[in-house]
Every structure is written in structure tokens, then in C-alpha cells.
Design a protein around this motif. Structure first.
Motif, PDB file in Angstrom:
ATOM      1  N   ALA A  52       0.787  -1.121  -0.044  1.00 29.24           N
ATOM      2  CA  ALA A  52       0.082  -0.006   0.142  1.00 29.24           C
ATOM      3  C   ALA A  52       0.763   1.225  -0.188  1.00 29.24           C
ATOM      4  O   ALA A  52       0.417   2.363  -0.727  1.00 29.24           O
ATOM      5  N   ALA A  53       1.997   1.263   0.835  1.00 35.80           N
ATOM      6  CA  ALA A  53       3.198   2.473   0.779  1.00 35.80           C
ATOM      7  C   ALA A  53       2.450   3.707   1.222  1.00 35.80           C
ATOM      8  O   ALA A  53       2.902   4.731   0.923  1.00 35.80           O
ATOM      9  N   SER A  54       1.314   3.497   2.086  1.00 37.37           N
ATOM     10  CA  SER A  54       0.836   4.629   2.665  1.00 37.37           C
ATOM     11  C   SER A  54       1.997   5.280   3.732  1.00 37.37           C
ATOM     12  O   SER A  54       2.429   4.775   4.353  1.00 37.37           O
ATOM     13  N   PRO A  55       1.972   6.705   3.642  1.00 38.36           N
ATOM     14  CA  PRO A  55       2.789   7.392   4.697  1.00 38.36           C
ATOM     15  C   PRO A  55       2.797   7.142   6.231  1.00 38.36           C
ATOM     16  O   PRO A  55       3.563   7.064   6.925  1.00 38.36           O
ATOM     17  N   ALA A  56       1.189   6.639   6.271  1.00 35.67           N
ATOM     18  CA  ALA A  56       0.902   6.491   7.631  1.00 35.67           C
ATOM     19  C   ALA A  56       1.154   5.216   8.115  1.00 35.67           C
ATOM     20  O   ALA A  56       0.564   4.543   9.106  1.00 35.67           O
ATOM     21  N   GLY A  57       1.565   4.004   7.110  1.00 37.36           N
ATOM     22  CA  GLY A  57       1.801   2.759   7.617  1.00 37.36           C
ATOM     23  C   GLY A  57       2.371   2.651   8.853  1.00 37.36           C
ATOM     24  O   GLY A  57       3.551   2.993   9.136  1.00 37.36           O
ATOM     25  N   ASP A  58       1.849   1.892   9.646  1.00 36.93           N
ATOM     26  CA  ASP A  58       2.710   1.623  11.146  1.00 36.93           C
ATOM     27  C   ASP A  58       3.808   1.015  11.033  1.00 36.93           C
ATOM     28  O   ASP A  58       4.771   1.174  11.912  1.00 36.93           O
ATOM     29  N   SER A  59       4.110   0.073  10.046  1.00 39.90           N
ATOM     30  CA  SER A  59       5.506  -0.791  10.107  1.00 39.90           C
ATOM     31  C   SER A  59       6.499  -0.143   9.450  1.00 39.90           C
ATOM     32  O   SER A  59       7.638  -0.371   9.592  1.00 39.90           O
ATOM     33  N   HIS A  60       6.128   0.932   8.750  1.00 39.13           N
ATOM     34  CA  HIS A  60       7.297   1.501   7.849  1.00 39.13           C
ATOM     35  C   HIS A  60       8.303   2.065   8.818  1.00 39.13           C
ATOM     36  O   HIS A  60       9.734   1.839   8.643  1.00 39.13           O
TER      37      HIS A  60
END
Length: 286
Positions: free
Chosen positions: A110-118
Motif C-alpha cells: 500500500a505504501a501509505s505514509p501512515a503505515g505503522d510498520s514503515h
């Protein structure tokens, strides 16, 4: 809409090669929301839930290979000791039902800036393993994986196979600000990982820029200023927070303002480093 359901990894790669526009589906915690709200209308869904090898993890020589479909609940229950930063972030994801379905591979796709694992993946120097039928395997450092808002380095015919993360060599912490305490998308987040053997600190910012990113200037500052045998200098801690905030490039949206996000990153940077440093000194004294 076509619905493709491979049962092996080879079949999955072949399906993606033959129909590059097919959207991979594993937990569906992001994809199905977009479909249900008519944000996305893919020509095909590539269901990977029957590809068993994606839901396994292994360890060799202190490095963990976590399959793209390993759910957050497994990371919490089985990998929390080896990958504490990632496990802490996993605990903040959605509800128990979401943590049983969602995965790091899905977050990366998904590569969302808000992704928790990033942020913890960035702080821990993770590497993403991707593969295509015709191009073979590529290993992409997490810092090079995020290209823009919901854009990643995957080629059209590639799928995420696994994430490689070294076992924590020092304390790791993750902090997240949301509009409520649970089941919430991050307003912003921050991760820190101490690497005592290299005398350096890794960082990761989330939901504070167009992509997840490291606070490189803050990391370089700590590399030159930290005394690894002494308590944290308050002036060093304060400057670290300022430089971490300077790495952010946030926007105003319904969850928070840019100004709030910048301030919160500074606070979380100081907080997570303080927690990690207390653990570091405690281990040395033990």
C-alpha cells in the motif's frame, strides 16, 4: 473484474506477469476498503491467501526473513523479542481482527505514509525481497522502497515475497500519535533503534512526509555526539528532537495540522530515544 487465485508462488508470479494490472490481495485490510468506497476499481484481484509460504518466517545468522503474509499477530506473539520495534508497531495496528489479517507485506504494498510498520523497518535497516517471473529476485533497502504517496519501488510484474530484518542488537522503540487510543490511523509516528555495535542510531518517521523516511541529519548528529557509556546529555537529546522534526515535511489534513505533526515528531523522537537509552544503560549495568 477478474479474480485470480494461485496456490503456489510460481503460479502467483505467472499470474502477475500475465496480468500486471492485477492488484495483490492478502489480508485485504487496505485494498477492500478502497474497493468498497470506490476509490479503486482494479481490472483484476490477485488473491494470495492460498500461497502458504508467504505466511511463514525463518531465522538464519541473526537475520529474520518474514514472509509478506505473516500477520501482525504472529509478529507480536513470536517475533517480539527479536524484532521489538516492529512488534511494538504491530500492536498499534487496528483491532485484533485486523492484526490477524493484516501484514507487513500488505503495508509495504500500500505504501501509505501512515503505515505503522514503515518507521521500525527503516530504523532497523530492513530489506524488502521482491520477485517477478521474468526478472527474478531483487532486494530493496527500506530506505529506497518508498517513492511517493502510496507509491513504491515495485515494478509492474513484481510481488513482495518477504522482509529481511536483522535481530535487534540494541533497544528499539516505536511511538504513535492518533486521534484516539486505538484502531486509528497515525497522525504521525516515530521509531528509533539503537545499534551499539556500530555506535549509531536508526530512525524512522511516519505520516509526517509524502513517504516514510529516516531522519538522516538527526542520525548523523547522534553518531558524533553520543557517549555510549554515559547518561543522555539533555542538550544532545533536545537537538536530536529538533533535527528529527526538521526531517518532517507534513501537511494539514483532517487528522492534524502540519505544525502539530512537526511538534509531535520532536517530542516522540526525544521520548523514544530516552526510553531506548535507559534500556541500553540498564543492559550494560546488568
Amino acid at each position: 473484474m477478474d479474480f485470480l487465485r494461485p496456490t503456489t508462488w510460481a503460479e502467483a508470479l505467472a499470474a502477475k506477469a500475465d496480468q500486471p494490472d492485477a492488484v495483490p490481495l492478502q489480508g485485504g485490510t487496505d485494498v477492500m476498503v478502497e474497493i468498497n468506497f470506490a476509490v479503486r476499481r482494479p481490472v483484476a484481484l490477485l488473491d494470495l491467501t492460498r500461497v502458504a509460504e508467504l505466511a511463514t518466517w525463518s531465522e538464519q545468522d541473526g537475520r529474520y526473513r518474514v514472509g509478506a503474509a505473516v500477520p501482525y499477530s504472529t509478529i507480536i506473539g513470536e517475533l517480539g523479542g527479536a524484532l521489538p520495534g516492529l512488534a511494538q508497531a504491530a500492536r498499534t495496528v487496528g483491532s485484533p481482527q485486523i492484526r490477524n489479517r493484516g501484514s507487513v507485506g500488505g503495508n509495504l504494498g500500500a505504501a501509505s505514509p501512515a503505515g505503522d510498520s514503515h518507521p521500525p523497518l527503516l530504523a532497523a535497516d530492513a530489506v524488502i525481497e521482491v520477485e517477478s517471473r521474468d526478472g527474478g529476485v531483487r532486494l530493496i533497502p527500506a530506505a529506497e522502497f518508498y517513492l511517493g504517496v502510496k507509491r513504491n519501488a515495485l515494478r509492474l510484474d513484481e510481488l513482495i515475497r518477504a522482509v529481511h530484518v536483522p535481530a535487534a542488537s540494541g533497544p528499539q522503540y516505536f511511538s504513535k500519535v492518533g486521534t484516539r487510543n486505538a484502531m486509528v490511523i497515525a497522525v504521525c509516528s516515530f521509531a528509533v533503534a539503537l545499534h551499539p555495535g556500530d555506535r549509531r542510531v536508526g530512525t524512522g518517521l511516519g505520516s509526517a512526509a509524502p513517504t516514510p523516511r529516516r531522519a538522516l541529519e538527526a542520525e548523523e548528529f547522534l553518531a558524533g555526539e553520543l557517549d555510549w557509556d554515559a547518561p543522555l546529555d539533555p542538550a544532545v537529546l533536545r537537538r536530536f528532537g529538533e533535527l528529527a522534526a526538521r526531517a518532517a515535511s507534513p501537511i494539514d489534513d483532517v487528522r492534524g495540522t502540519a505544525g502539530y505533526r512537526t511538534h509531535a515528531i520532536s517530542v516522540m523522537a526525544r521520548r523514544t530515544l530516552t526510553w531506548a537509552w535507559h534500556d541500553h544503560l540498564g543492559r550494560r549495568a546488568a
